[in-house]
Write an enzyme that holds these catalytic residues in place. Structure first.
Site, mmCIF file in Angstrom:
data_model
loop_
_atom_site.group_PDB
_atom_site.id
_atom_site.type_symbol
_atom_site.label_atom_id
_atom_site.label_comp_id
_atom_site.label_asym_id
_atom_site.label_seq_id
_atom_site.Cartn_x
_atom_site.Cartn_y
_atom_site.Cartn_z
ATOM 1 C CG PHE A 70 8.451 -2.530 -51.307
ATOM 2 C CD1 PHE A 70 9.008 -2.529 -50.034
ATOM 3 C CD2 PHE A 70 8.929 -1.638 -52.247
ATOM 4 C CE1 PHE A 70 10.020 -1.632 -49.700
ATOM 5 C CE2 PHE A 70 9.946 -0.738 -51.925
ATOM 6 C CZ PHE A 70 10.493 -0.732 -50.649
ATOM 7 C CD GLU A 79 6.828 -16.047 -51.577
ATOM 8 O OE1 GLU A 79 6.215 -17.077 -51.278
ATOM 9 O OE2 GLU A 79 8.043 -15.901 -51.436
ATOM 10 C CB CYS A 82 10.818 -11.062 -47.317
ATOM 11 S SG CYS A 82 11.101 -11.147 -49.083
ATOM 12 C CE LYS A 141 1.977 -14.418 -48.860
ATOM 13 N NZ LYS A 141 2.023 -12.999 -49.150
HETATM 14 C C1 UDX Z 1 15.059 -13.843 -53.485
HETATM 15 C C2 UDX Z 1 14.970 -13.396 -52.054
HETATM 16 O O1 UDX Z 1 14.261 -14.340 -51.308
HETATM 17 C C3 UDX Z 1 14.346 -12.037 -51.952
HETATM 18 O O2 UDX Z 1 14.300 -11.609 -50.633
HETATM 19 C C4 UDX Z 1 15.156 -11.079 -52.708
HETATM 20 O O3 UDX Z 1 14.589 -9.803 -52.626
HETATM 21 C C5 UDX Z 1 15.290 -11.544 -54.111
HETATM 22 O O4 UDX Z 1 15.744 -12.861 -54.186
HETATM 23 P P1 UDX Z 1 13.438 -15.206 -55.026
HETATM 24 O O5 UDX Z 1 13.221 -14.602 -56.358
HETATM 25 O O6 UDX Z 1 12.293 -15.901 -54.368
HETATM 26 O O7 UDX Z 1 13.784 -14.034 -54.015
HETATM 27 O O8 UDX Z 1 14.745 -16.117 -55.077
HETATM 28 P P2 UDX Z 1 14.888 -17.564 -55.707
HETATM 29 O O9 UDX Z 1 13.590 -18.241 -55.764
HETATM 30 O O10 UDX Z 1 16.049 -18.185 -55.019
HETATM 31 O O11 UDX Z 1 15.223 -17.250 -57.211
HETATM 32 C C6 UDX Z 1 16.446 -16.851 -57.672
HETATM 33 C C7 UDX Z 1 16.639 -17.377 -59.095
HETATM 34 O O12 UDX Z 1 17.838 -16.847 -59.606
HETATM 35 C C8 UDX Z 1 16.736 -18.899 -59.189
HETATM 36 O O13 UDX Z 1 15.836 -19.403 -60.142
HETATM 37 C C9 UDX Z 1 18.188 -19.131 -59.606
HETATM 38 O O14 UDX Z 1 18.356 -20.284 -60.418
HETATM 39 C C10 UDX Z 1 18.508 -17.869 -60.326
HETATM 40 N N1 UDX Z 1 19.955 -17.539 -60.408
HETATM 41 C C11 UDX Z 1 20.728 -17.617 -59.312
HETATM 42 C C12 UDX Z 1 20.510 -17.144 -61.618
HETATM 43 O O15 UDX Z 1 19.847 -17.090 -62.652
HETATM 44 N N2 UDX Z 1 21.842 -16.808 -61.683
HETATM 45 C C13 UDX Z 1 22.665 -16.908 -60.625
HETATM 46 O O16 UDX Z 1 23.862 -16.618 -60.745
HETATM 47 C C14 UDX Z 1 22.090 -17.313 -59.393
HETATM 48 C C1 UDX Z 2 6.663 -9.714 -47.457
HETATM 49 C C2 UDX Z 2 6.355 -8.207 -47.603
HETATM 50 O O1 UDX Z 2 4.968 -7.952 -47.319
HETATM 51 C C3 UDX Z 2 6.729 -7.723 -48.973
HETATM 52 O O2 UDX Z 2 6.526 -6.315 -49.070
HETATM 53 C C4 UDX Z 2 8.206 -8.065 -49.177
HETATM 54 O O3 UDX Z 2 8.729 -7.560 -50.347
HETATM 55 C C5 UDX Z 2 8.406 -9.562 -49.087
HETATM 56 O O4 UDX Z 2 8.003 -9.975 -47.786
HETATM 57 P P1 UDX Z 2 5.502 -12.013 -48.083
HETATM 58 O O5 UDX Z 2 6.608 -12.631 -47.287
HETATM 59 O O6 UDX Z 2 5.184 -12.569 -49.404
HETATM 60 O O7 UDX Z 2 5.774 -10.451 -48.289
HETATM 61 O O8 UDX Z 2 4.154 -12.144 -47.206
HETATM 62 P P2 UDX Z 2 3.322 -11.246 -46.213
HETATM 63 O O9 UDX Z 2 1.943 -11.189 -46.709
HETATM 64 O O10 UDX Z 2 3.976 -9.965 -45.911
HETATM 65 O O11 UDX Z 2 3.324 -12.165 -44.902
HETATM 66 C C6 UDX Z 2 4.525 -12.507 -44.228
HETATM 67 C C7 UDX Z 2 4.239 -13.326 -42.993
HETATM 68 O O12 UDX Z 2 3.610 -12.532 -42.001
HETATM 69 C C8 UDX Z 2 3.294 -14.530 -43.217
HETATM 70 O O13 UDX Z 2 3.803 -15.630 -42.483
HETATM 71 C C9 UDX Z 2 1.971 -14.053 -42.666
HETATM 72 O O14 UDX Z 2 1.159 -15.097 -42.220
HETATM 73 C C10 UDX Z 2 2.436 -13.165 -41.542
HETATM 74 N N1 UDX Z 2 1.459 -12.127 -41.168
HETATM 75 C C11 UDX Z 2 1.172 -11.115 -42.026
HETATM 76 C C12 UDX Z 2 0.869 -12.156 -39.909
HETATM 77 O O15 UDX Z 2 1.130 -13.080 -39.103
HETATM 78 N N2 UDX Z 2 0.016 -11.150 -39.563
HETATM 79 C C13 UDX Z 2 -0.290 -10.117 -40.404
HETATM 80 O O16 UDX Z 2 -1.062 -9.233 -40.007
HETATM 81 C C14 UDX Z 2 0.301 -10.107 -41.675
#
Ligand code: UDX
Ligand code: UDX
Length: 440
Positions: A154, A157, A265, A326
């Site tokens: 959860f 970023e 997400c 954000k």
């Molecule tokens: C992603 C999703 O956005 C999130 O919602 C989810 O919960 C978890 O995965 P993120 O960590 O930001 O989050 O993904 P990404 O930045 O695409 O990173 C995935 C990494 O896994 C990449 O660095 C990629 O190279 C790596 N990867 C992918 C492996 O090491 N092995 C594989 O087979 C495929």
């Molecule tokens: C979200 C969830 O909060 C996190 O728990 C999950 O695992 C991944 O997705 P993240 O996407 O990193 O995290 O950012 P978050 O701070 O939740 O904001 C998401 C989007 O909602 C942003 O575009 C932000 O600007 C917007 N936002 C957030 C609003 O417009 N209003 C708010 O009150 C809060």
């Protein structure tokens, strides 16, 4: 004693989780198929813009608990847990979670697993994934007992490290006693400090992630609807939402109206939940409405800014302060600006954006968008200034100082309600739009 862990994927989820698990005292190897990313990490670099992460990586490497690898070892027999943190993006055609990377990673590690290794999924995955992987394991490795588990993250970023180490709760789902034991040991140091570790079955854990994200997205979409209503009724949504948030049953968080939610997400998880609802004949009405509302919110604010500029935006210069979805991140995935700026560009405006971290990424995604190095450069001679992302540096800018650099009949739009209303009005803009404030 700490666990021996391999974390697969060095993206936001995998890298932050790996580093934090090392911080909890476990021995963590982070693996990613992206060799450049691993080389950078091995050289002491940090591929993500994430508060506290570079320091944490350095600290844990120095402590000998964290290392980086571009391939798996031949055997994972002595490993307690493999944590899957690879990307599970939205499939471009189906809208469902794309499990290509997850399945590729699982296929790769399957022959290497030991009898006591638990495969824990941290990425957001469809409900039933842990059971599917266990069934796959049973076919491919009948010698194993199907230790798969779910441990949704959860993390937000920008505050991911703090969110990992000081969460409201940890959710874990296990299918076997060994899975439960590993999840408990993994988070024991946090539990000792008072963090609630909530263990349940894998399907409930998986569902809790989708439901939590969808609920938060719906809460924002609701706030955006209230903002639109306030504008048309001549009311201010800010105090109204603040008053709502004081009810502890509602709570103040995620009620800030804005140009729509973005990020890696909310858009993806709401789409996946809606799609699963459709597939299973149990339509997710609220989630579907949140998705539609979010698109409408982006369309609406784009229109409000265009209206401010008069009958035609053609030939006008619009300065956009903040491009990331954000503040505090260089991530541009599903950032509202990606749908908003192209509308203005298509209507003939010159759009100049700036962002402390995401400028180059967004420039690649929005054809025709110009990038300025600073906010001052962006607003030079501009007809409109739009606060898109509430980076503290932009929220602090004095409207009068901005106004002084802009064109004679300049207008201002605060899409995050981060600027002071009176300063905006006093700055001498011809027209001012503050999202959700119909009293202006
Ligand atoms: C992603 C999703 O956005 C999130 O919602 C989810 O919960 C978890 O995965 P993120 O960590 O930001 O989050 O993904 P990404 O930045 O695409 O990173 C995935 C990494 O896994 C990449 O660095 C990629 O190279 C790596 N990867 C992918 C492996 O090491 N092995 C594989 O087979 C495929
Ligand atoms: C979200 C969830 O909060 C996190 O728990 C999950 O695992 C991944 O997705 P993240 O996407 O990193 O995290 O950012 P978050 O701070 O939740 O904001 C998401 C989007 O909602 C942003 O575009 C932000 O600007 C917007 N936002 C957030 C609003 O417009 N209003 C708010 O009150 C809060």
């Amino acid at each position: 004693m700490g666990l021996h862990i391999w974390a697969i994927g060095a993206g936001y989820v995998g890298l932050v989780s790996g580093a934090c698990m090392a911080r909890l005292g476990h021995r963590v190897h982070v693996m990613d198929v992206n060799v450049d990313r691993i080389a950078m990490l091995q050289a002491g670099g940090c591929p993500l813009h994430e508060e506290g992460l570079p320091e944490l990586l350095a600290e844990q490497r120095a402590a000998g608990r964290l290392s980086f690898h571009d391939h798996l070892p031949d055997s994972l027999a002595d490993v307690d847990a493999v944590v899957l943190g690879v990307g599970t993006p939205q499939h471009p055609i189906t809208g469902r979670a794309d499990l290509t990377y997850l399945d590729a990673a699982f296929r790769d590690l399957l022959p290497r697993l030991g009898p006591d290794t638990v495969v824990i999924t941290k990425s957001t995955v469809p409900v039933g994934t842990a059971e599917r992987l266990a069934a796959w394991m049973a076919r491919a490795r009948p010698d194993l007992e199907g230790h798969t588990a779910s441990n949704p993250e959860f993390l937000r970023e920008g505050t991911a490290v703090a969110d990992f180490l000081r969460p409201d709760r940890v959710v874990g789902g296990a299918r076997t006693a060994r899975g439960r034991e590993v999840l408990q040991t993994l988070y024991a140091p946090m539990e000792a400090q008072g963090v609630r570790v909530f263990l349940t079955d894998t399907k409930a854990a998986e569902l809790s992630k989708y439901a939590s994200n969808a609920f938060l997205a719906a809460k924002i979409a609701f706030a955006n609807d209230v903002a639109a209503l306030a504008e048309s009724l001549g009311a201010d949504a800010g105090p109204a939402l603040e008053a709502m948030g004081m009810d502890s049953r509602i709570g103040p968080q995620f009620l800030r109206p804005g140009p729509g939610y973005g990020g890696s997400c909310f858009p993806k998880d709401t789409a996946a939940m809606a799609a699963v609802g459709q597939d299973s004949g149990t339509v997710q009405y609220i989630v579907e409405a949140a998705i539609r509302g979010n698109h409408k919110a982006q369309e609406r604010v784009a229109g409000r800014v265009a209206d401010l500029l008069g009958p035609d935006v053609k030939g006008k210069k619009i300065a956009v302060l903040g491009l990331a979805f954000k503040p505090g991140t260089d991530d541009a995935r599903d950032a509202p600006v990606l749908t908003i700026a192209p509308r203005w560009i298509a209507a003939g405006a010159t759009v100049v954006g700036c962002d402390p971290a995401a400028a180059q990424t967004v420039a690649h995604l929005v054809p025709g968008l110009h990038i300025a190095p600073t906010a001052w450069d962006a607003v030079e001679g501009a007809d409109a200034v739009v606060l898109m992302t509430e980076w503290p540096d932009y929220a602090r800018l004095a409207p009068s100082a901005l106004r002084a650099r802009m064109a004679p009949h300049a207008v201002a739009a605060d899409l995050r309600r981060a600027w002071d209303k009176n300063s905006l009005l006093a700055a001498g803009f011809d027209r001012v739009y503050r999202l959700g404030d119909g009293t202006i």
